[in-house]
Motif scaffolding. Structure first.
Motif, short mmCIF file in Angstrom:
data_model
loop_
_atom_site.label_atom_id
_atom_site.label_comp_id
_atom_site.label_asym_id
_atom_site.label_seq_id
_atom_site.Cartn_x
_atom_site.Cartn_y
_atom_site.Cartn_z
N CYS A 20 0.84 -0.97 0.57
CA CYS A 20 0.26 -0.01 0.04
C CYS A 20 1.28 1.73 -0.29
N CYS A 25 5.74 0.31 7.84
CA CYS A 25 5.65 1.11 7.36
C CYS A 25 5.36 2.27 8.83
N CYS A 67 -1.98 -2.05 4.13
CA CYS A 67 -1.95 -3.74 3.63
C CYS A 67 -1.45 -4.52 4.19
N CYS A 100 3.81 -5.47 5.62
CA CYS A 100 5.38 -4.86 6.24
C CYS A 100 4.90 -5.38 7.41
FE1 FES Z 1 0.79 -1.08 3.77
FE2 FES Z 1 2.28 -1.17 5.57
S1 FES Z 1 0.05 -1.67 5.67
S2 FES Z 1 3.26 -1.21 3.74
#
Ligand code: FES
Length: 104
Positions: free
Chosen positions: A39, A85, A45, A48
């Motif tokens: 994402c 992230c 998402c 990560c």
């Molecule tokens: Fe998508 Fe961290 S939640 S890159």
């Protein structure tokens, strides 16, 4: 520069991250297996997902609502789960070791 150690299925990888760089970006840039960043760092998402060491928790920011919502959908969530992230190099630590979650 903060030093980040990523443990993963193939062993571990030590990466120098720039101050202010997310641990997801540092991992993707270094080709750490299991960190995708699909994402782009929007905390939606969970590709990560990492586990931090329990002793590092006091030095890290609390999980905010967006991160918590995303982690809710992760089957292998633990108390030490974080979206890499949302972890920023230099924000409370000069070095950190994280374990890449098997599911992403
Ligand atoms: Fe998508 Fe961290 S939640 S890159």
């Amino acid at each position: 520069m903060p030093t980040i150690t990523y443990r993963h299925r193939g062993g571990q990888q030590v990466v120098e991250a720039a101050d202010g760089q997310s641990l997801m970006r540092a991992a993707v840039g270094a080709g750490v297996p299991g960190i995708i960043g699909q994402c782009g760092g929007q905390a939606v998402c969970a590709t990560c997902h990492v586990y931090v060491d329990a002793e590092d928790l006091p030095h890290l920011p609390e999980v905010d609502e967006d991160q918590d919502d995303t982690l809710e959908g992760v089957p292998d969530r633990r108390e030490t789960s974080r979206l890499s992230c949302q972890l920023v190099a230099g924000d409370g630590f000069d070095s950190l070791t994280v374990t890449v979650a098997d599911g992403g």
